[in-house]
Design a protein around this motif. Sequence first.
Motif, PDB file in Angstrom:
ATOM      1  N   LYS A 197      24.372  60.470  25.262  1.00 63.73           N
ATOM      2  CA  LYS A 197      25.103  60.221  24.023  1.00 63.73           C
ATOM      3  C   LYS A 197      26.430  59.520  24.312  1.00 63.73           C
ATOM      4  CE  LYS A 197      21.984  62.947  22.080  1.00 63.73           C
ATOM      5  NZ  LYS A 197      21.510  63.724  23.244  1.00 63.73           N
ATOM      6  N   ALA A 198      27.090  59.928  25.384  1.00 65.38           N
ATOM      7  CA  ALA A 198      28.400  59.369  25.712  1.00 65.38           C
ATOM      8  C   ALA A 198      28.329  57.874  25.999  1.00 65.38           C
ATOM      9  CB  ALA A 198      28.993  60.096  26.913  1.00 65.38           C
ATOM     10  N   ALA A 199      27.178  57.392  26.454  1.00 65.09           N
ATOM     11  CA  ALA A 199      27.041  55.970  26.742  1.00 65.09           C
ATOM     12  C   ALA A 199      27.429  55.125  25.541  1.00 65.09           C
ATOM     13  CB  ALA A 199      25.610  55.656  27.167  1.00 65.09           C
ATOM     14  N   LEU A 200      27.086  55.589  24.337  1.00 67.94           N
ATOM     15  CA  LEU A 200      27.332  54.800  23.134  1.00 67.94           C
ATOM     16  C   LEU A 200      28.817  54.698  22.812  1.00 67.94           C
ATOM     17  CD1 LEU A 200      24.410  56.059  20.866  1.00 67.94           C
ATOM     18  CD2 LEU A 200      24.433  54.242  22.582  1.00 67.94           C
ATOM     19  N   VAL A 201      29.603  55.612  23.352  1.00 68.84           N
ATOM     20  CA  VAL A 201      31.049  55.523  23.186  1.00 68.84           C
ATOM     21  C   VAL A 201      31.595  54.301  23.933  1.00 68.84           C
ATOM     22  CG1 VAL A 201      33.236  56.752  23.623  1.00 68.84           C
ATOM     23  CG2 VAL A 201      31.236  58.010  22.822  1.00 68.84           C
ATOM     24  N   GLY A 202      30.823  53.796  24.891  1.00 74.25           N
ATOM     25  CA  GLY A 202      31.262  52.641  25.658  1.00 74.25           C
ATOM     26  C   GLY A 202      31.368  51.355  24.867  1.00 74.25           C
ATOM     27  N   CYS A 203      30.728  51.279  23.701  1.00 71.28           N
ATOM     28  CA  CYS A 203      30.844  50.068  22.888  1.00 71.28           C
ATOM     29  C   CYS A 203      30.806  50.390  21.406  1.00 71.28           C
ATOM     30  CB  CYS A 203      29.763  49.050  23.249  1.00 71.28           C
ATOM     31  SG  CYS A 203      29.881  47.509  22.305  1.00 71.28           S
ATOM     32  N   VAL A 231      30.440  52.990  19.310  1.00 72.68           N
ATOM     33  CA  VAL A 231      31.212  54.052  18.665  1.00 72.68           C
ATOM     34  C   VAL A 231      32.699  53.717  18.678  1.00 72.68           C
ATOM     35  CG1 VAL A 231      31.797  56.498  18.681  1.00 72.68           C
ATOM     36  CG2 VAL A 231      29.472  55.773  19.243  1.00 72.68           C
ATOM     37  N   THR A 232      33.210  53.330  19.830  1.00 70.43           N
ATOM     38  CA  THR A 232      34.631  52.992  19.939  1.00 70.43           C
ATOM     39  C   THR A 232      34.971  51.788  19.071  1.00 70.43           C
ATOM     40  OG1 THR A 232      34.762  53.910  22.174  1.00 70.43           O
ATOM     41  CG2 THR A 232      36.434  52.289  21.559  1.00 70.43           C
ATOM     42  N   THR A 233      34.095  50.788  19.048  1.00 77.07           N
ATOM     43  CA  THR A 233      34.341  49.596  18.240  1.00 77.07           C
ATOM     44  C   THR A 233      34.358  49.924  16.750  1.00 77.07           C
ATOM     45  OG1 THR A 233      33.316  48.172  19.905  1.00 77.07           O
ATOM     46  CG2 THR A 233      33.470  47.298  17.675  1.00 77.07           C
ATOM     47  N   GLY A 234      33.377  50.695  16.295  1.00 69.15           N
ATOM     48  CA  GLY A 234      33.271  50.992  14.873  1.00 69.15           C
ATOM     49  C   GLY A 234      34.310  51.973  14.381  1.00 69.15           C
ATOM     50  N   VAL A 235      34.390  53.136  15.018  1.00 64.68           N
ATOM     51  CA  VAL A 235      35.358  54.139  14.596  1.00 64.68           C
ATOM     52  C   VAL A 235      36.779  53.619  14.806  1.00 64.68           C
ATOM     53  CG1 VAL A 235      36.208  56.488  14.977  1.00 64.68           C
ATOM     54  CG2 VAL A 235      33.753  56.024  15.060  1.00 64.68           C
ATOM     55  N   GLY A 236      36.991  52.909  15.902  1.00 62.10           N
ATOM     56  CA  GLY A 236      38.318  52.356  16.180  1.00 62.10           C
ATOM     57  C   GLY A 236      38.778  51.359  15.139  1.00 62.10           C
ATOM     58  N   ALA A 237      37.845  50.590  14.561  1.00 59.01           N
ATOM     59  CA  ALA A 237      38.220  49.634  13.517  1.00 59.01           C
ATOM     60  C   ALA A 237      38.826  50.343  12.315  1.00 59.01           C
ATOM     61  CB  ALA A 237      37.000  48.821  13.087  1.00 59.01           C
ATOM     62  N   VAL A 238      38.367  51.571  12.060  1.00 53.33           N
ATOM     63  CA  VAL A 238      38.892  52.367  10.944  1.00 53.33           C
ATOM     64  C   VAL A 238      40.205  53.036  11.326  1.00 53.33           C
ATOM     65  CG1 VAL A 238      38.435  54.323   9.406  1.00 53.33           C
ATOM     66  CG2 VAL A 238      36.577  52.768  10.045  1.00 53.33           C
ATOM     67  N   PHE A 239      40.200  53.753  12.469  1.00 50.40           N
ATOM     68  CA  PHE A 239      41.370  54.537  12.868  1.00 50.40           C
ATOM     69  C   PHE A 239      42.527  53.668  13.361  1.00 50.40           C
ATOM     70  CE2 PHE A 239      38.914  58.674  14.097  1.00 50.40           C
ATOM     71  CZ  PHE A 239      38.520  58.799  12.783  1.00 50.40           C
ATOM     72  N   ILE A 287      31.022  53.369   9.302  1.00 50.40           N
ATOM     73  CA  ILE A 287      30.749  54.297   8.203  1.00 50.40           C
ATOM     74  C   ILE A 287      31.179  55.707   8.562  1.00 50.40           C
ATOM     75  CG2 ILE A 287      28.878  55.421   6.919  1.00 50.40           C
ATOM     76  CD1 ILE A 287      27.432  52.669   6.955  1.00 50.40           C
ATOM     77  N   GLN A 288      30.777  56.179   9.748  1.00 53.34           N
ATOM     78  CA  GLN A 288      31.154  57.558  10.053  1.00 53.34           C
ATOM     79  C   GLN A 288      32.630  57.684  10.387  1.00 53.34           C
ATOM     80  OE1 GLN A 288      29.335  59.742  13.191  1.00 53.34           O
ATOM     81  NE2 GLN A 288      28.983  57.981  14.511  1.00 53.34           N
ATOM     82  N   GLY A 289      33.256  56.608  10.839  1.00 55.21           N
ATOM     83  CA  GLY A 289      34.709  56.622  10.981  1.00 55.21           C
ATOM     84  C   GLY A 289      35.383  56.767   9.631  1.00 55.21           C
ATOM     85  N   ALA A 290      34.845  56.070   8.621  1.00 56.72           N
ATOM     86  CA  ALA A 290      35.391  56.171   7.271  1.00 56.72           C
ATOM     87  C   ALA A 290      35.204  57.579   6.701  1.00 56.72           C
ATOM     88  CB  ALA A 290      34.723  55.133   6.366  1.00 56.72           C
ATOM     89  N   VAL A 291      34.072  58.204   7.014  1.00 59.92           N
ATOM     90  CA  VAL A 291      33.836  59.587   6.586  1.00 59.92           C
ATOM     91  C   VAL A 291      34.893  60.511   7.176  1.00 59.92           C
ATOM     92  CG1 VAL A 291      32.267  61.556   6.736  1.00 59.92           C
ATOM     93  CG2 VAL A 291      31.364  59.286   6.230  1.00 59.92           C
ATOM     94  N   ILE A 292      35.111  60.400   8.488  1.00 54.25           N
ATOM     95  CA  ILE A 292      36.083  61.263   9.163  1.00 54.25           C
ATOM     96  C   ILE A 292      37.488  61.019   8.613  1.00 54.25           C
ATOM     97  CG2 ILE A 292      37.139  61.815  11.397  1.00 54.25           C
ATOM     98  CD1 ILE A 292      34.441  60.951  12.671  1.00 54.25           C
ATOM     99  N   VAL A 346      41.094  52.912  25.731  1.00 49.12           N
ATOM    100  CA  VAL A 346      39.872  53.660  26.065  1.00 49.12           C
ATOM    101  C   VAL A 346      40.157  54.971  26.785  1.00 49.12           C
ATOM    102  CG1 VAL A 346      38.415  51.606  26.078  1.00 49.12           C
ATOM    103  CG2 VAL A 346      39.525  52.330  28.210  1.00 49.12           C
ATOM    104  N   HIS A 347      41.195  55.004  27.609  1.00 50.33           N
ATOM    105  CA  HIS A 347      41.481  56.232  28.344  1.00 50.33           C
ATOM    106  C   HIS A 347      42.062  57.300  27.419  1.00 50.33           C
ATOM    107  CE1 HIS A 347      40.551  54.562  32.308  1.00 50.33           C
ATOM    108  NE2 HIS A 347      41.057  53.443  31.828  1.00 50.33           N
ATOM    109  N   ARG A 348      42.525  56.910  26.249  1.00 52.32           N
ATOM    110  CA  ARG A 348      42.961  57.854  25.221  1.00 52.32           C
ATOM    111  C   ARG A 348      41.833  58.137  24.227  1.00 52.32           C
ATOM    112  NH1 ARG A 348      46.632  55.064  21.006  1.00 52.32           N
ATOM    113  NH2 ARG A 348      44.548  54.266  20.462  1.00 52.32           N
ATOM    114  N   ASP A 349      41.194  57.084  23.752  1.00 48.88           N
ATOM    115  CA  ASP A 349      40.287  57.209  22.603  1.00 48.88           C
ATOM    116  C   ASP A 349      38.907  57.738  22.960  1.00 48.88           C
ATOM    117  OD1 ASP A 349      42.291  56.277  21.020  1.00 48.88           O
ATOM    118  OD2 ASP A 349      41.524  54.245  20.828  1.00 48.88           O
ATOM    119  N   MET A 350      38.350  57.338  24.090  1.00 47.74           N
ATOM    120  CA  MET A 350      36.990  57.777  24.401  1.00 47.74           C
ATOM    121  C   MET A 350      36.887  59.292  24.571  1.00 47.74           C
ATOM    122  SD  MET A 350      35.477  54.680  26.745  1.00 47.74           S
ATOM    123  CE  MET A 350      35.029  53.110  25.983  1.00 47.74           C
ATOM    124  N   PRO A 351      37.795  59.951  25.290  1.00 41.69           N
ATOM    125  CA  PRO A 351      37.736  61.417  25.333  1.00 41.69           C
ATOM    126  C   PRO A 351      37.935  62.049  23.956  1.00 41.69           C
ATOM    127  CG  PRO A 351      39.027  60.577  27.171  1.00 41.69           C
ATOM    128  CD  PRO A 351      38.783  59.419  26.243  1.00 41.69           C
TER     129      PRO A 351
END
Length: 364
Positions: free
Chosen positions: A159-165, A167-175, A199-204, A314-319
């Motif tokens: 699951k964490a692999a997807l944070v490599g691109c 998830v971080t790209t999508g949620v980060g665009a919102v946050f 979408i899920q970044g917008a939900v959060i 990434v060293h802040r956001d991925m964890p």
Amino acid sequence: MKAAVCFEKDVLTVTDVSFEPPKAREVLVRMVACGVCHTDLSVVNGTVKMKLPCVLGHEGAGIVEEVGEEVTHLRKGDKVVLSWVAQCGECYFCRIQRPNLCELGERINAGNRMPDGSTRLRKDSRELNVFSALGALSEYAVVPARAAVKLPEDAPLDKAALVGCAVTTGVGAVFNTAQMPPGATVAVFGTGGVGLNIIQGAVIAGAERIIAVDVHPKKLEFAKVFGATDVIDATSVDPVVGIRELTRGRGADYAYEAVGRKETIEQAYQCTRKAGTCVVVGVGSVKEQISLNVFVLPLFEKRLLGSWFGTADVHRDMPRLLDLYKQKKLKLDELVTTTYKLDQLDQAFTDMKNGVNARGVVLF
């Protein structure tokens, strides 16, 4: 070791390659999982121009097997997720807290080689370029140490692999990029891996209404799972008209484009309300230009923003993203809809084009 190599346009081969041990400020990672991202397919079909041959894969996670000299934040046995933008922490952009624009990362991605211009991978005597100096669609990867983000020991690497691109790209665009407040009305153009994470970044973030736009009915079904309150099939409804009808004629407070096409970028801007924010996340062709009316540009006071890798540190956001997953606020299990072996990569790309998966993942 086995690796997915694009030797020429439209030719993808899983083959044996050799690698050199890590040098100073590098680590060797045994890959556990790699997401199947549209950008890798774009290298194969020539949409993304890259010097070939090139080892594909940039959304991966694994376990550190060997550490080069001068690496202090990692040791053998650490779980890591790979970042396709290495962040040096020292250049101008890192110092102004925009490490997603790091000059080191830019140089690596311009040549798809190590910072010194060399490569650690070969096919027989032939040197291989390596996507973002990661080459995560391979059994092992020698990567810049700053591109490897340490994870907790209990992190699920598939699951964490997807944070490599994605998830971080999508949620980060919102946050990070838009810094969207609670209560917003949101439109999302494109509901692939990145769009679903917008979408899920917008939900959060507490969005009141989330309108998803796509041309694949299956993808729109995924959008509902991840929190879309409304969906628009752009094959039958003009999305600009549809979004305005759902927002009392005003338009969306925030519109996100995750496709990278001239038409959808212009539609996203058009459906953004006055004084609203349009965020372009999708990477398009260098040959295309968008058209904006110069009169309404100042009149409507809309913000048009680009978002590169979710404006992430990434060293802040991925964890942090993994913490949100542990708190059951971020959906990662639902993203992984199909897993593949490396030699099934062609099928994984076909499934992606047909909208079969929220995200496919190659497991090693």
